[in-house]
Design an enzyme around this catalytic site. Structure first.
Site, PDB file in Angstrom:
ATOM      1  CE  LYS A   1      -3.751   0.206   2.233  1.00  0.00           C
ATOM      2  NZ  LYS A   1      -4.761  -0.275   2.675  1.00  0.00           N
TER       3      LYS A   1
ATOM      4  NE  ARG B   1      -5.552   4.771   4.922  1.00  0.00           N
ATOM      5  CZ  ARG B   1      -6.991   4.628   4.227  1.00  0.00           C
ATOM      6  NH1 ARG B   1      -7.588   3.294   3.772  1.00  0.00           N
ATOM      7  NH2 ARG B   1      -8.086   5.547   4.232  1.00  0.00           N
TER       8      ARG B   1
ATOM      9  N   GLY C   1      -7.039  -7.567   5.117  1.00  0.00           N
ATOM     10  CA  GLY C   1      -8.590  -7.492   6.393  1.00  0.00           C
ATOM     11  C   GLY C   1      -7.843  -8.486   7.622  1.00  0.00           C
TER      12      GLY C   1
ATOM     13  CG  MET D   1      -1.844  -6.863  10.125  1.00  0.00           C
ATOM     14  SD  MET D   1      -0.254  -6.854   9.655  1.00  0.00           S
ATOM     15  CE  MET D   1      -0.291  -6.693   7.532  1.00  0.00           C
TER      16      MET D   1
ATOM     17  NE  ARG E   1      -6.669  -4.525  -3.354  1.00  0.00           N
ATOM     18  CZ  ARG E   1      -6.695  -4.453  -2.274  1.00  0.00           C
ATOM     19  NH1 ARG E   1      -6.138  -4.667  -1.028  1.00  0.00           N
ATOM     20  NH2 ARG E   1      -8.127  -4.452  -2.285  1.00  0.00           N
TER      21      ARG E   1
ATOM     22  CG  HIS F   1      -8.506 -48.474 -11.125  1.00  0.00           C
ATOM     23  ND1 HIS F   1      -9.999 -48.290 -12.123  1.00  0.00           N
ATOM     24  CD2 HIS F   1      -8.559 -48.659 -12.541  1.00  0.00           C
ATOM     25  CE1 HIS F   1     -10.781 -49.043 -12.704  1.00  0.00           C
ATOM     26  NE2 HIS F   1      -9.843 -49.598 -13.094  1.00  0.00           N
TER      27      HIS F   1
ATOM     28  CB  SER G   1       8.154 -44.013 -19.285  1.00  0.00           C
ATOM     29  OG  SER G   1       7.024 -43.257 -18.687  1.00  0.00           O
TER      30      SER G   1
ATOM     31  CB  CYS H   1       4.058 -42.564 -17.904  1.00  0.00           C
ATOM     32  SG  CYS H   1       4.682 -43.894 -17.757  1.00  0.00           S
TER      33      CYS H   1
ATOM     34  CE1 TYR I   1       6.845 -39.336 -21.935  1.00  0.00           C
ATOM     35  CE2 TYR I   1       9.054 -39.938 -22.764  1.00  0.00           C
ATOM     36  CZ  TYR I   1       8.180 -40.272 -22.286  1.00  0.00           C
ATOM     37  OH  TYR I   1       8.101 -41.111 -22.048  1.00  0.00           O
TER      38      TYR I   1
END
Lengths: 906, 906
Positions: free
Chosen positions: A32, A102, A111, A113, A346, A469, A797, A865, A885
């Protein structure tokens, strides 16, 4: 000289230069404070003010909750500066300066502080303000707010000791809303509030400086409130960030109906992402009134006619802010007697949909790079966009009205509504014959159930975890699914499911939320996003692919030549088509056993139970014909891309009825004196095949070695299918994957035999098709001996489900709904290793295996995989380790593509 | 000059010097040739001769089965040397030289290769021999032997074509034994044999040189006969060793009843090891006649009176030989007309008992070192000495007469005879009430069965492998056991077990051979060695311990300061006592769950099924009282030595009936309309606790975390017990072991809590007892993160059963009687990793863990307490890796002590 703790808004550019980055400024001044100061430095109209740094807060805690040396003096100097700038003076009897105090941490903690407004009012300055504003009502309203706020925040009294008398007063006076109270009423209330403070043994100080001093204390203290600590723990915010304190001149939107007011606005639509100012304005009101919903707000455009100059300025300045911060802004502002003040700006929160659209738009507007856009969208955002969801409101109502039936593991995201059925066959019948929306309910699922699962809108089970499964299949096919809802008591026989007093019967409606793990005993409203229309998402992901392919060009030992690719786990041609549409660069896992489901399971059963060689051969021939066709179509869909076909993996007894069911059935028959030879025979077979720990039993390559005829048939089918596809002009790239290898000896036993079968088929067709033989790495031993295994295996894999299971020694089926859930509840483990890869343990094995494998066979393709292939942190790990991959279910491909790019960029 | 292929006996010392070692000489000349030559060089009377080397044999095969260059010439020169030495001449018509041509490889291959005797006889030299010996019968007997032997060995004809006519001839003449045949008879037979050769299209050469040449060919060829190759493969003898050929002057023990004869003798008793000449002599006979048992032999001492000089010389020379070879010798000798000739000497085969006694005696006689003695005894020898065995003869007869009922995995060695019973309770009853010898028969066993197992003489099961519950418990208690006898069909209900047509009922007698894995459907005779009288074994093992403690003083990174110790897996005081007697240096594994068996399982069941806290607490208190007493006695027995107490490990459902049994029972009751609430309730509980893969389920530390009250009770009991023992003046050294840890987080969760409990007990007693907390390393992840885990764990113990299971992904219960057996049959894996540690895979994990663990906590104790702890090759591995101890069942301690020393010496 003492350290500098206090920074005027005007000093921000200097600070930024000194600290080296905007992020450092935010860390010092809080979000802020930094943004207010930046606005001021940009020449945007911000009420004069200054910020006490987060460093001061941290020092405050270091020195036993005292102001650090020099801080208070610097505060007084800064206050003097404001006084000079505003021409007002704290506590002045003619022109008093009012300020707010603030909180503002580097990371937003909404909310959590505290903030004190209207500081500087006392019995004397209130009179001065009345004279100045000629608005007694406004002044007493402000004064009582100060007393109330100060009492709660600084003195630690409870809000209700003020709210209750106020309510009583309104009742007495027959009033409903605060704005009905007159100046006199507020004056009475102010006095009353002051008395309440005294009655509670506290004191509201008349000295404005004292008000400021103690408010700063309170804001610092709020950093370590219990709720703030809990929030930080949950949001993963470090405790040593500290909060800054902003002292800002008060401006008042409640100084008149015509030229004063307060508003909030987004520079774009936070719901859709559309480029259009989006906000609300409330005439003659102070900031929080907009949020509190005390009166109906006006759309922001109403300013255009009513206070045109302020509006024009707001439009200009807000656009400047968006450009400056290169991000959609969420702005709070006030107009005081026609003068516009920005109170906060912000980066605005928005929906996933808006996030994607805005990111893409900002790229196209030239404001940010593609990389930045990609990093602004999270994998969860993409996930959200891909699955239907419940209407949040109706879901919340259902929760409140006791319709929440049970909770389990959120296994496959999305929302589903349907009638419950307890058997795969019934599910299929209800869908196909009666066109019902079906939710399948099972204790747990088996491959035998898949035909029922595939037609269901959603699934829930009593047992199993996120990689059971049911969960795997559900995710694979994008079916919303909740597993391990252990509170449910399922009576398969009577076809009911019960939790406490709520009993659901076959055909009853439920709603399954696979995103939250909730099951509702009612029909909830769903919202289904239209995927094909997600133009921006498609664009964003194509950028991600580009970057992966480009940025991924890494060199160095044991690194692949290309960036991390995303492949798909897909078993059927339709699957493959979808995978390709979603951007898969290959099939990383085709589970051939899934081709044995439905009616085909009966053929496989014939093979399993065959007593004579001929029966066996007939069953194999039948299966081969079917699989050949499957593979042909798969290769057609994936033409030009690799298709990794995994040979049959599960134990054969999975294709037979379960032992306990059979025992129950046969015992009952026997007790009734009924002799059923087939059933008895089946029981004998199932007993014989029963294993204590099937997960570690006769499956994968072990099955291939013990019963080679089955995989020989599969190899024949793969290459017959490939040849057929090739003859039709497509380009098949088959890669055969042998599962569950633990020892190179297993490959030595089976691979040459299978390579021979492949070569024979190709010879028969006189076709030249490139292919590979590789293996899954899913036992710790395979990973430990990767160098040896790479002698034969042409690719690896990682089956990270099994690998995790065996490395931890956690049975995923038992653990995820059992002790592992308890571990997560107790915080023993920070996260479920079946969900996100365990980089220390399983990851260590993977790293060893990759290094040794590529040392033996440089540049070999190595992928993942397992279920982790679609999970962002695991994808990051895969990218870091240098895998070729990741392969995941088609529906997770977009998420994986984004994550793969994130992995490179982060 | 061509290479030297032929070596005179006299040249042996020169060869030894040149080749550098006696072993090299044996490799060159074969065992028989080397020893003959050595005897000659020692001045012992050996018939003159020479050896054609094994190198010649190998070269022979290299050059396509031709004599290597120069070999034949060298042979002729050597022959000339013999002629000169003996004054005889090959083929001489007055004084012909006869020789034998004998095979002889470096490693003994008894009966595998060929020998031709009496070479040099032909029609002419036979006449000369008759004149010389004046013994026509002897000459024709020798001549026909040459013809027969030559025909079979060199010409490849079959023995029966000679034996049959001989038998017919004897029948015709009404004779029974060969020694009834006269000179004339043998003359007739010689002619007949020569004719048979011609009738079969072959030729017996009259030229003695040709006889020699072709005999050498034949001996070389016999090296590659099928039976020799098969033998070598089985005995692990390399194919490229080759055989030597020995050409030795013939001497004849068949030259008269008074002063000629032949004998075999051992320098010590090969059965008992007693130091006394042990042998037989046969007057007027040739070598093989002793073995053939044609006539009854005389004891060797009969020589003393009959041919005293030869006897005296034999005694002297045989003792010289034993001293020279520092080993019991097996000697063949001949006395020809009063002159003693040594024909062969070699290290003698003997029983395990003799092996140990002789080794120890030789040390005490100053002939060999303790190290040598230890290396001469194998772990198998010790094993043999520790278990009762069947009388081999009666066992062989039972096999032949079809009494072999089934074969399974040889799980716990030894022989047991008893009546079969199918339930633990029945077994206990039959033993306790009727004093029967009982063999327990189960499909598989569970902790619930242990009370029955403990009283049984033997056990066999239908399922399970060498590390199944039955096997482990059986070995632990030295109960002969065969598991996984999968051909058996066990009908628990009707209490029968069947294989094919053989049906055994409750109470029938069987014999179980845990050493061979055989089960006989009859009573076999057993022999039970008396352990306490094995003085020499005790001595040998104490030497092994000494050496381990001394030689084991190794330095270097991560090495322990002492050699490998042997600890015991022991659960009860009686166990501990036995372990200590057998030489254990500590208890490496006390499985506390074994304290919950028998009646106590009912208390545990109360705890498991308890619905109210109070019930639970009562059950715990009851268990605690019992366990405290157990521990107290355990610490008393093990005073001064560490006792590692493992907290409860198995899943709790192991203490309840099995799910399938219950379903069968309840279904039957239901079908009959009987309502049994207790059973139904039990079923619900068991169903709830059921796990798909219990081996990877809720057990070990997971159970401790989910149900901490159980282990808290155990810790209290351990330390209460220790304090009680201490108060009685003993020195308890408790070490607490937490099982199945996968992640340091699990230890973090439970260990501090338990340490607190321990400290509280000690505080209560105001006693100072040293203790440790450590962990088992049995999941791959624990091994991978050993460095981290060593932060909390003060010692490690590898549970290699589970570690092997999870590293391979092989369920031991399923694999060993399933696919793993098939793997071993097919030769996919060279050996069962549950039997001997897999050094490449599991071993790699262990090495990593030891290194990282000791880096974190230098010098920490690390051991093995899995089944591998008692297996010699695994012990070697443990020693090489630098472990502190191996822990095994008490009965395997002697084997392990020997193996630990072997590991250091080899």
């Amino acid at each position: 000289m003492s350290k500098k703790w206090v920074f005027l808004f005007e000093e921000v550019n200097e600070v930024e230069k000194e600290r080296g980055s905007w992020n450092a400024v935010r860390l010092l001044l809080g979000g802020k404070g930094a943004n207010l100061a930046k606005m001021a430095s940009l020449g945007i109209s911000v009420p004069p003010g200054f910020t006490i740094s987060t460093e001061a807060c941290n020092e405050y805690y270091k020195v036993n909750e005292k102001f650090p040396e020099g801080m208070w003096d610097q505060t007084m100097v800064a206050l003097k500066h404001i006084e000079e700038k505003t021409g007002k003076k704290v506590g002045d009897t003619v022109n008093p300066l009012l300020v707010s105090c603030r909180s503002g941490a580097a990371q937003s903690m909404p909310g959590m502080m505290d903030t004190v407004l209207n500081i500087g009012l006392n019995d004397v300055t209130a009179q001065a303000m009345i004279k100045l504003t000629n608005n007694e009502r406004f002044v007493y309203d402000s004064y009582r707010r100060l007393v109330q706020g100060y009492a709660c925040i600084v003195l630690g009294l409870k809000d209700e000791i003020f709210e209750k008398p106020l309510e009583e007063y309104k009742k007495e006076k027959n009033m409903k809303f605060d704005n009905e109270l007159t100046a006199e009423d507020w004056k009475v209330m102010t006095e009353k509030f002051k008395k309440i403070v005294i009655d509670h043994g506290k004191e509201f100080p008349q000295d404005p400086i004292e008000q400021i001093r103690l408010s700063i204390h309170a804001v610092f203290a709020s950093w370590n409130s219990d709720r703030a600590k809990v929030y930080r723990k949950k949001a993963n915010i470090p405790d040593d960030l500290g909060t800054a304190v902003n002292i800002v001149t008060m401006v008042f939107g409640n100084m008149g109906e015509k030229d004063s007011g307060t508003g909030v606005a987004f520079t774009r639509n936070p719901s859709t992402g559309e480029k259009a100012l989006y906000g609300e304005f409330l005439f003659n009101a102070q900031g929080e009134d907009v949020v509190a919903g005390i009166r109906n707000t006006d759309p922001i455009v109403s300013l255009e006619t009513k206070i045109p100059e302020a509006y024009k300025k707001f439009i200009e300045e807000s656009q400047r802010l968006e450009k400056y911060f290169t991000e959609m802004q969420d702005i709070e502002f006030t107009v005081e007697r026609g003068v516009l003040y920005f109170l906060q700006t912000r980066d605005g929160k928005r929906t996933a949909r808006a996030k994607v659209k805005i990111a893409v738009d900002l790229v196209e507007e030239g404001l940010i790079t593609k990389e930045k856009a990609i990093l602004r969208v999270s994998p969860d955002d993409v996930d959200t966009l891909l699955h239907p969801q419940f209407n949040e409101k109706s879901q919340e109502e259902a929760r409140k009205s006791g319709k929440l039936f049970a909770k389990g593991v959120a296994a496959s995201p999305g929302a589903a509504v349907g009638r419950i059925y307890f058997e795969a066959d019934t599910c299929e019948k209800k869908v196909k014959e009666e066109n019902q929306d079906v939710i399948m309910v099972r204790t747990f699922t088996k491959p035998d159930d898949v035909h029922g699962m595939l037609v269901s809108k959603g699934i829930f089970t009593n047992q199993g975890g996120a990689t059971s499964h049911a969960a795997v299949v559900a995710r694979q096919f994008g079916i919303p699914c909740v597993v391990g809802a252990s509170a449910t008591i399922i009576d398969q026989e009577n076809k009911t499911v019960r939790v406490g007093d709520i009993l659901l019967k076959e055909g009853d409606w439920v709603s399954v939320d696979g995103t939250t793990g909730e099951i509702f005993a009612c029909k909830l409203e769903t919202i289904k996003p239209d995927l094909t229309k997600q133009v921006e998402l498609t664009k964003l992901l194509s950028w991600a692919d580009e970057i992966c392919a480009k940025e991924g060009m890494r060199s160095g030992e044991n690194m692949p030549s290309k960036g991390l690719q995303v492949w798909a786990n897909a078993d059927y041609p339709a699957d493959a088509k979808r995978a390709r549409m979603f951007g898969a660069k290959g099939i990383g896992l085709c589970r051939t056993e899934h081709m044995f489901l439905g009616d085909r399971s009966l053929i496989l059963r014939k093979f399993i139970l065959a007593k004579e060689e001929k029966e066996k051969q007939n069953a194999l021939a039948e299966l081969q014909a079917l699989q050949t066709k499957d593979f042909e179509e798969l290769f057609v869909e994936m033409t030009g891309l690799p298709v990794i076909v995994r040979l049959i993996d599960p134990p054969l007894h999975e294709f037979l009825p379960t032992l306990t069911d059979l025992i129950e059935e046969v015992s009952t028959l026997r007790a009734k004196g009924v002799e059923d030879k087939d059933k008895e025979n089946l029981l004998t077979n199932v007993k014989e095949m029963h294993e204590s720990n099937p997960m570690l039993g006769l499956r994968g390559v072990r099955l291939s070695i013990v019963k080679p005829e089955l995989v020989q048939m599969q190899i024949t089918a793969v290459f017959e299918g490939a040849c057929q596809a090739k003859k039709r002009g497509f380009e098949p790239i088959p890669e055969i994957m042998i599962p569950l290898v633990s020892h190179i000896a297993e490959l030595k036993q089976i691979q040459p035999e299978l390579e021979k079968v492949a070569a024979e088929v190709l010879k028969k067709y006189e076709l030249d098709i490139k292919y590979k033989f590789g293996t899954m790495i899913e036992t710790p031993r395979a990973a430990l001996t990767g160098g040896e295994i790479a002698h034969l295996a042409e690719f690896f894999s990682f089956g990270t489900n099994d690998l995790t299971q065996m490395t931890f020694g956690y049975s995923r089926d038992d653990a995820e709904s059992g002790f592992l859930m308890r571990y997560l509840q107790l915080g023993v483990l920070p996260e479920n290793p079946f969900k996100s890869i365990d980089t220390d343990g399983v990851g260590k094995l993977i790293r060893m295996c990759v290094t040794e494998g590529r040392t033996q066979r440089p540049g070999m393709d190595i992928g993942i995989c397992g279920e982790h292939g679609g999970e962002p942190r695991s994808i990051k790990f895969a990218s870091d380790v240098g895998l070729t991959y990741v392969s995941c279910s088609p529906f997770r491909i977009p998420i994986a593509r984004l994550s793969a790019c994130h992995a490179l960029l982060k």
